[in-house]
Write an enzyme that holds these catalytic residues in place. Structure first.
Site, short mmCIF file in Angstrom:
data_model
loop_
_atom_site.label_atom_id
_atom_site.label_comp_id
_atom_site.label_asym_id
_atom_site.label_seq_id
_atom_site.Cartn_x
_atom_site.Cartn_y
_atom_site.Cartn_z
N THR A 97 22.94 4.13 15.35
CA THR A 97 23.21 5.37 14.60
C THR A 97 23.64 6.51 15.52
O THR A 97 24.22 7.50 15.06
CB THR A 97 21.95 5.85 13.87
N ARG A 110 19.16 7.96 22.54
CA ARG A 110 20.06 7.79 21.40
C ARG A 110 19.90 6.40 20.82
O ARG A 110 19.95 5.42 21.56
CB ARG A 110 21.52 7.90 21.85
N ASP A 163 22.18 4.69 33.13
CA ASP A 163 22.25 3.38 33.79
C ASP A 163 22.88 3.50 35.17
O ASP A 163 22.46 2.83 36.12
CB ASP A 163 23.07 2.40 32.95
N ASP A 196 27.67 4.85 31.01
CA ASP A 196 26.31 5.28 30.68
C ASP A 196 25.69 5.96 31.90
O ASP A 196 25.38 5.31 32.90
CB ASP A 196 25.47 4.05 30.26
C1 PRP Z 1 22.67 9.88 27.04
C2 PRP Z 1 22.94 11.16 27.81
C3 PRP Z 1 22.59 12.21 26.81
C4 PRP Z 1 23.00 11.58 25.50
C5 PRP Z 1 24.31 12.19 25.08
O1 PRP Z 1 21.33 9.59 27.05
O2 PRP Z 1 22.24 11.27 29.00
O3 PRP Z 1 21.20 12.54 26.79
O4 PRP Z 1 23.16 10.17 25.75
O5 PRP Z 1 24.69 11.71 23.85
P1 PRP Z 1 24.78 12.62 22.55
O6 PRP Z 1 25.46 13.89 22.94
O7 PRP Z 1 25.60 11.78 21.63
O8 PRP Z 1 23.39 12.84 22.03
P2 PRP Z 1 20.72 8.26 26.38
O9 PRP Z 1 20.28 8.57 24.97
O10 PRP Z 1 21.66 7.12 26.55
O11 PRP Z 1 19.39 8.04 27.18
P3 PRP Z 1 19.15 7.71 28.72
O12 PRP Z 1 19.56 8.95 29.50
O13 PRP Z 1 17.70 7.47 28.77
O14 PRP Z 1 19.97 6.52 29.09
N1 URA Z 2 25.76 8.88 27.03
C1 URA Z 2 26.31 8.45 28.19
O1 URA Z 2 25.57 8.18 29.15
N2 URA Z 2 27.64 8.31 28.27
C2 URA Z 2 28.44 8.61 27.24
O2 URA Z 2 29.67 8.47 27.37
C3 URA Z 2 27.88 9.04 26.03
C4 URA Z 2 26.52 9.19 25.96
#
Ligand code: PRP
Ligand code: URA
Length: 211
Positions: A110, A106, A205, A202
């Site tokens: 945005t 994400r 993380d 997150d």
């Molecule tokens: C997080 C999570 C989802 C997404 C959800 O991933 O694991 O994939 O955000 O958000 P959304 O419903 O608003 O799209 P992130 O993009 O932070 O990537 P990561 O898992 O690599 O940290």
């Molecule tokens: N992605 C995450 O990991 N946590 C949230 O709360 C939203 C998006």
């Protein structure tokens, strides 16, 4: 409880484990184990309609035909990164499942997802496909992941997340009314950074110990 295409989980084991996940004092090691356990418990329900095939085996007494899950009928597809944390939990139940990967991140400003990787088992048309991501926030990542799977021919798709925001569920079910959505808990809302409240922070993380 299932209402239309949305299944939520009241089971005390799942709710208890989600509460520990939410706690900011829960460390990486415990967090990872809990994500795996919750995924296993949820997939027990999500896979209740996996197709069975009669196979012939011989017991110590006699030959018989008996139902078995055909591993090649299931594909699990984690959304990178955080979905990876759920894979081992599902594989504990169906070790022969194929595993695809979809990489999405994400944009921090945005909140729009960007694709950076996609590798799915082929052929995928005949398989039950279980998409894994612990967080369903705006729903953008889930919608894009399902779009990609459908572009590759996927048809029988289920989506499983541990925590979801109401708007994310709405977005996913409007974009893909055909898919069944499994959610451990539906939280209140998103904050100004599109994080789920109260959520767990997150997920990527916390699973990988980054940040
Ligand atoms: C997080 C999570 C989802 C997404 C959800 O991933 O694991 O994939 O955000 O958000 P959304 O419903 O608003 O799209 P992130 O993009 O932070 O990537 P990561 O898992 O690599 O940290
Ligand atoms: N992605 C995450 O990991 N946590 C949230 O709360 C939203 C998006």
């Amino acid at each position: 409880m299932t209402q239309g295409k949305i299944t939520t989980f009241e089971h005390p084991l799942i709710q208890h484990k989600i509460s520990i996940l939410r706690n900011k004092e829960t460390g990486t090691n415990e967090f990872r184990k809990l994500v795996e356990e919750i995924a296993m418990l949820m997939s027990y329900e999500a896979l209740r309609d996996l197709p069975l095939e009669d196979v012939e085996i011989e017991t110590p007494i006699e030959k018989c035909k008996t139902p078995m899950i055909v591993g090649k009928k299931l594909a699990i597809v984690p959304i990178l990164r955080a979905g990876l944390g759920m894979v081992s939990g599902v594989l504990a139940l169906v070790p022969t499942a194929k595993v695809g990967h979809i990489g999405l991140y994400r944009d921090e400003v945005t909140h729009i997802p960007h694709e950076y990787y996609c590798k799915l088992p082929t052929p995928i048309e005949q398989r039950t496909i279980l998409v894994l991501d612990p967080m369903l926030a705006t729903g953008g990542s889930a919608v894009d992941a399902v779009n990609l799977i459908k572009q590759h021919g996927g048809k029988n798709i289920k989506f499983m997340s541990i925590i979801a925001a109401p708007c994310g569920i709405e977005k996913l079910s409007q974009a893909h009314p055909d898919i069944q959505i499994y959610v451990g808990h539906i939280d209140r809302c998103l904050n100004e950074n599109a994080y789920i409240c109260p959520g767990l922070g997150d997920a990527g993380d916390r699973i990988f110990g980054t940040k």
